[in-house]
Write a protein that holds these residues in place. Structure first.
Motif, mmCIF file in Angstrom:
data_model
loop_
_atom_site.group_PDB
_atom_site.id
_atom_site.type_symbol
_atom_site.label_atom_id
_atom_site.label_comp_id
_atom_site.label_asym_id
_atom_site.label_seq_id
_atom_site.Cartn_x
_atom_site.Cartn_y
_atom_site.Cartn_z
ATOM 1 N N GLU A 293 37.978 -47.513 -68.385
ATOM 2 C CA GLU A 293 38.481 -47.344 -69.891
ATOM 3 C C GLU A 293 37.911 -47.109 -70.920
ATOM 4 N N GLN A 294 36.801 -48.466 -71.258
ATOM 5 C CA GLN A 294 35.927 -48.217 -72.372
ATOM 6 C C GLN A 294 34.930 -47.022 -72.083
ATOM 7 N N ILE A 295 34.479 -46.749 -71.309
ATOM 8 C CA ILE A 295 33.801 -45.674 -70.998
ATOM 9 C C ILE A 295 34.304 -44.132 -71.379
ATOM 10 N N THR A 296 35.631 -44.071 -71.046
ATOM 11 C CA THR A 296 36.479 -42.886 -71.362
ATOM 12 C C THR A 296 36.938 -42.852 -72.826
ATOM 13 N N ALA A 297 36.820 -44.071 -73.419
ATOM 14 C CA ALA A 297 37.063 -44.174 -74.678
ATOM 15 C C ALA A 297 35.959 -43.605 -75.700
ATOM 16 N N VAL A 298 34.966 -44.010 -75.042
ATOM 17 C CA VAL A 298 33.512 -43.377 -75.876
ATOM 18 C C VAL A 298 33.507 -41.981 -75.880
ATOM 19 N N ARG A 299 33.858 -41.380 -74.697
ATOM 20 C CA ARG A 299 33.485 -39.952 -74.387
ATOM 21 C C ARG A 299 34.898 -39.342 -75.349
ATOM 22 N N GLN A 300 36.083 -39.790 -75.417
ATOM 23 C CA GLN A 300 36.872 -39.290 -76.238
ATOM 24 C C GLN A 300 36.738 -39.255 -77.496
ATOM 25 N N LYS A 301 36.260 -40.325 -78.041
ATOM 26 C CA LYS A 301 35.818 -40.411 -79.447
ATOM 27 C C LYS A 301 34.866 -39.433 -79.925
ATOM 28 N N TYR A 302 33.712 -39.085 -78.996
ATOM 29 C CA TYR A 302 32.846 -38.170 -79.184
ATOM 30 C C TYR A 302 33.208 -36.720 -78.756
ATOM 31 N N HIS A 303 34.211 -36.665 -78.306
ATOM 32 C CA HIS A 303 34.703 -35.260 -77.748
ATOM 33 C C HIS A 303 33.441 -34.729 -76.594
ATOM 34 N N ILE A 304 33.442 -35.702 -75.728
ATOM 35 C CA ILE A 304 32.578 -35.226 -74.411
ATOM 36 C C ILE A 304 33.349 -35.276 -73.190
ATOM 37 N N ASP A 305 33.264 -33.933 -72.606
ATOM 38 C CA ASP A 305 33.833 -33.745 -71.499
ATOM 39 C C ASP A 305 32.792 -33.832 -70.276
ATOM 40 N N VAL A 306 33.426 -34.281 -69.061
ATOM 41 C CA VAL A 306 32.207 -34.429 -68.220
ATOM 42 C C VAL A 306 33.214 -33.964 -67.032
ATOM 43 N N ASP A 307 32.312 -33.599 -65.831
ATOM 44 C CA ASP A 307 32.975 -33.190 -64.618
ATOM 45 C C ASP A 307 31.940 -33.381 -63.508
ATOM 46 N N GLY A 308 32.396 -34.003 -62.393
ATOM 47 C CA GLY A 308 31.237 -34.669 -61.266
ATOM 48 C C GLY A 308 31.977 -35.975 -60.972
ATOM 49 N N GLU A 309 31.028 -36.430 -59.882
ATOM 50 C CA GLU A 309 31.278 -37.357 -59.160
ATOM 51 C C GLU A 309 30.189 -38.464 -59.439
ATOM 52 N N ASN A 310 30.523 -39.805 -59.541
ATOM 53 C CA ASN A 310 29.756 -41.046 -60.118
ATOM 54 C C ASN A 310 28.926 -40.771 -61.337
ATOM 55 N N ILE A 311 29.718 -40.439 -62.438
ATOM 56 C CA ILE A 311 28.911 -39.960 -63.620
ATOM 57 C C ILE A 311 28.497 -41.151 -64.255
ATOM 58 N N LYS B 252 11.188 -39.399 -87.150
ATOM 59 C CA LYS B 252 11.735 -38.172 -87.378
ATOM 60 C C LYS B 252 13.158 -38.246 -87.790
ATOM 61 N N ASN B 253 13.726 -39.239 -88.171
ATOM 62 C CA ASN B 253 14.926 -39.550 -88.856
ATOM 63 C C ASN B 253 16.312 -39.362 -87.930
ATOM 64 N N ILE B 254 15.656 -39.783 -86.577
ATOM 65 C CA ILE B 254 16.642 -39.605 -85.365
ATOM 66 C C ILE B 254 16.959 -41.139 -85.003
ATOM 67 N N LYS B 255 17.993 -41.694 -85.826
ATOM 68 C CA LYS B 255 18.505 -43.077 -85.472
ATOM 69 C C LYS B 255 19.337 -43.434 -84.273
ATOM 70 N N LEU B 256 20.330 -42.333 -84.240
ATOM 71 C CA LEU B 256 21.417 -42.572 -83.201
ATOM 72 C C LEU B 256 21.444 -41.163 -82.432
ATOM 73 N N PRO B 257 21.659 -41.245 -81.068
ATOM 74 C CA PRO B 257 21.725 -40.228 -80.204
ATOM 75 C C PRO B 257 23.076 -39.157 -80.650
ATOM 76 N N THR B 258 22.884 -38.129 -80.456
ATOM 77 C CA THR B 258 24.045 -37.009 -80.840
ATOM 78 C C THR B 258 25.010 -37.122 -79.366
ATOM 79 N N PRO B 259 26.285 -36.631 -79.603
ATOM 80 C CA PRO B 259 27.007 -36.806 -78.203
ATOM 81 C C PRO B 259 26.480 -36.240 -77.176
ATOM 82 N N ILE B 260 25.760 -35.152 -77.287
ATOM 83 C CA ILE B 260 25.388 -34.443 -75.829
ATOM 84 C C ILE B 260 23.999 -35.552 -75.427
ATOM 85 N N GLN B 261 23.299 -35.946 -76.437
ATOM 86 C CA GLN B 261 22.374 -36.851 -75.704
ATOM 87 C C GLN B 261 22.942 -38.408 -75.301
ATOM 88 N N MET B 262 24.013 -38.806 -75.869
ATOM 89 C CA MET B 262 24.615 -39.873 -75.368
ATOM 90 C C MET B 262 24.921 -39.800 -73.996
#
Length: 643
Positions: A181-199, A222-232
């Protein structure tokens, strides 16, 4: 005398017939229809069916008062009537048995007419939506008939990999122990859609990805402090060794998502056992254009230098593309090669000449994968795959990846994970899109006014090379510091233009689509589209050169009567999706998608991803079919773009 002979012969025949009529063994002839009716009645009585009506009708053509006194067969010596009846019944046994059933009394012609009527009624009963979807499914199925994206040896030997590549990387314990549930909440917060097995789970901090300290320091510089959603989500998937399709809008940090995992794998292999001369590469990145290959190469070199300064092993990176002298990188061949960044044509040439091999290569990434396959590099990619000796991790990235490309790409992937941030093909929401109607003859003059919207640098896109040269010449005459690139310019000219523009020596860069795919111009605030491209995907890539890394940019597009109505409809829907202002000239266009909405059919084209048309009216599909039939390469695409 002749008359008497005829009279005697007739009398003898009549006497013979009278004798036959009164014979004791004579059996009267029974008509065939009557015999069939009697047989149907017997069979029907055994099966409990009602064939009375048919039996009555079966006597058509017979006279009920006819006593059947016919003896032609007996007269010709063909046997008795009873023998004839038995022979006829035996001959009809198979036909009679086949005709027994509820519809035995209906002729085949009548049955075929009824079947056709039923088919017509069923077709009429279908809704318009069902008919439209069936038609589109047929078109997409026909287009999808492409060979598997694998090497010839793997296809011929039937080699199929079922398990992903194993790596030593694992997420930290506190990440692994997170509830679903926590992993799903993170993905929903950053609008990350995933598809596959054992992600693998999404990770919100670079430190939790177990990156070396020099890499973290490089990102901070390079002033990159936190990963972007695609990097997360993309980094953990790639670090885990999984095959992946990554889709995210332009300027979202896709390049870092596939470069860091390759750096980590190369560093691990070099630490375990240093590469010897002739070994390598461990992984490679394939790009559709020289400019994108050069930019990716520079990124690898910067990370490799940061690691070396931090006390780690030196990683060697080879740039393999047309227009450069490979002898300038001869020193890299003295030792092992860790990473190769290449365009398809030159990479294929180097492999054929055995300058290096892919014996230990376990990582392959195709940047702007959909653009590469659409541009006709499919055969080159397939040839490159034939040089692999074993399984590899395959990663595909792009901002625009229609479903048909995703389905085709999966033929080369093992248990793939699809990571999607936003809709595939959607425009970057950080870009303010302005569309203006400008007459063809007034466009080049109106450029000067558009340049006043923002301070330099400004990027101008044109559809063909002649327009690029004309715009550059006009702006130079007006005192604007301008450089230009297109496929017909030399590599030195192209590299000079890109460098001068990035280092702010020049204020304006005029280019064709060679500069639209993946190039990172972090400080650009304004992009001008001198003309509307023929495909909506090219529009998304062009305006994506601004508004990068969370910054806001402006994209101004010129349209007029030369722009096709189909592409304008796609643009109209794209503006609405991004909640941008739609100009009156676009609002006035009759929208054929309204009828599909009324039918309950949502979405756009399943082939190119355009929102303003369906696959039945797809201009890109039509153009590709014409190109395929003519056997000619598409203009302004591969000419000078790679090799």
């Amino acid at each position: 005398m002749a008359t008497e002979r005829i009279r005697d012969r007739t009398a003898k025949r009549d006497l013979h017939d009278d004798d036959m009529d009164v014979g004791e063994d004579y059996v009267p002839y029974v008509p065939l229809a009557k015999r069939r009716a009697e047989k149907y009645s017997k069979l029907a009585s055994k099966k409990g069916l009602d064939f009375g009506s048919y039996s009555n009708n079966a006597d058509y053509g017979s006279d009920p008062n006819d006593n059947g006194h016919r003896s032609s067969r007996a007269r010709n010596g063909g046997g008795s009537g009873s023998d004839q009846n038995r022979d006829d019944e035996d001959d009809e046994d198979d036909d009679s048995a086949a005709k027994v059933g509820p519809r035995a009394g209906v002729s085949l012609i009548e049955q075929s007419v009824e079947i056709r009527k039923a088919q017509v009624n069923a077709e009429e009963a279908k809704t318009d939506a069902q008919k439209a979807m069936e038609e589109e499914a047929k078109i997409l199925a026909a287009v999808a008939e492409r060979k598997q994206l694998a090497s010839a040896e793997e296809i011929s030997k039937g080699i199929v990999y079922t398990d992903p590549i194993k790596t030593t990387w694992t997420p930290p314990r506190h990440i692994r122990e997170m509830a679903e549930e926590q992993i799903t909440a993170v993905r929903q917060k950053y609008h990350i859609d995933v598809d596959g097995e054992n992600i693998p789970p999404a990770i919100k901090d670079f430190r939790d990805m177990k990156l070396p300290q020099p890499v973290l320091d490089y990102l901070k510089a390079k002033n990159i402090k936190l990963p972007t959603p695609i990097q997360m989500q993309g980094l953990p998937v790639a670090l885990s060794g999984r095959d992946m399709i990554g889709i995210a809008f332009t300027g979202s940090g896709k390049t870092l998502s596939f470069t860091l995992p390759l750096v980590m794998r190369a560093l691990e292999e070099e630490t375990k056992m240093p590469l010897a001369k002739g070994e390598g590469p461990i992984g490679m990145i394939v790009c559709p254009s020289r400019e994108l290959a050069r930019q990716t190469y520079d990124g690898f070199v910067a990370i490799a230098e940061a690691l070396h300064k931090g006390g780690y092993a030196q990683l060697k990176v080879l740039l393999c593309m047309g227009g450069i002298n490979m002898q300038d990188q001869a020193t890299i061949f003295y030792g092992g090669i860790h990473i190769v960044v290449a365009t398809p044509g030159r990479l294929q040439d180097m492999l054929a000449k055995k300058k290096f091999n892919l014996d230990i290569c376990t990582y392959m990434c195709m940047d702007e994968a959909d653009r590469m396959l659409d541009m006709g590099f499919e055969e080159e990619v397939r040839t490159i795959l034939s040089y692999f000796k074993h399984q590899r991790q395959t990663i595909l990235y792009s901002a625009t990846m229609p479903k048909k490309i995703q389905d085709f790409a999966r033929s080369a992937l093992v248990q793939p994970v699809t990571v999607n941030v936003g809709r595939a093909g959607a425009a970057n929401l950080d870009v303010i899109q302005e569309v203006e109607y400008v007459k063809q003859e007034a466009k080049i003059v109106y450029l000067l006014e558009c340049l006043q919207k923002t301070p330099p640098p400004v990027l101008i896109f044109a559809e063909n090379k002649n327009d690029v040269d004309d715009i550059q010449e006009y702006l130079l005459l007006k005192g604007v510091e301008t450089v230009a690139i297109h496929g017909s310019k030399t590599q030195e000219e192209r590299e000079y233009a890109i460098t001068a523009f990035k280092t702010f020596q020049k204020d304006v860069l005029v280019a064709t689509d060679v500069a639209s795919k993946g190039l990172d111009f972090a400080e650009i605030h304004h992009v001008i589209l001198f003309d509307m491209p023929k495909e909506i995907e090219d529009y998304v890539h062009r305006i994506g050169r601004t508004g990068r890394s969370g910054k806001t940019g402006i994209a101004t597009t010129f349209i007029n009567m030369n722009s096709s109505e189909q592409i304008l409809l796609d643009l109209k829907h794209l503006l609405k999706e991004a909640k941008q202002r739609v100009p009156p000239v676009l609002e006035a266009l009759e929208d054929p998608m309204e009828k599909y909405k009324d039918m309950g059919v949502a979405g756009g084209c399943g082939y190119c991803g355009g929102l303003g048309h369906r696959v039945t009216e797809c201009p890109k599909l039509e153009q590709q079919q014409k190109t395929k039939n003519s056997g000619m390469s598409r203009p302004n695409e591969r000419a000078g773009n790679e090799m």
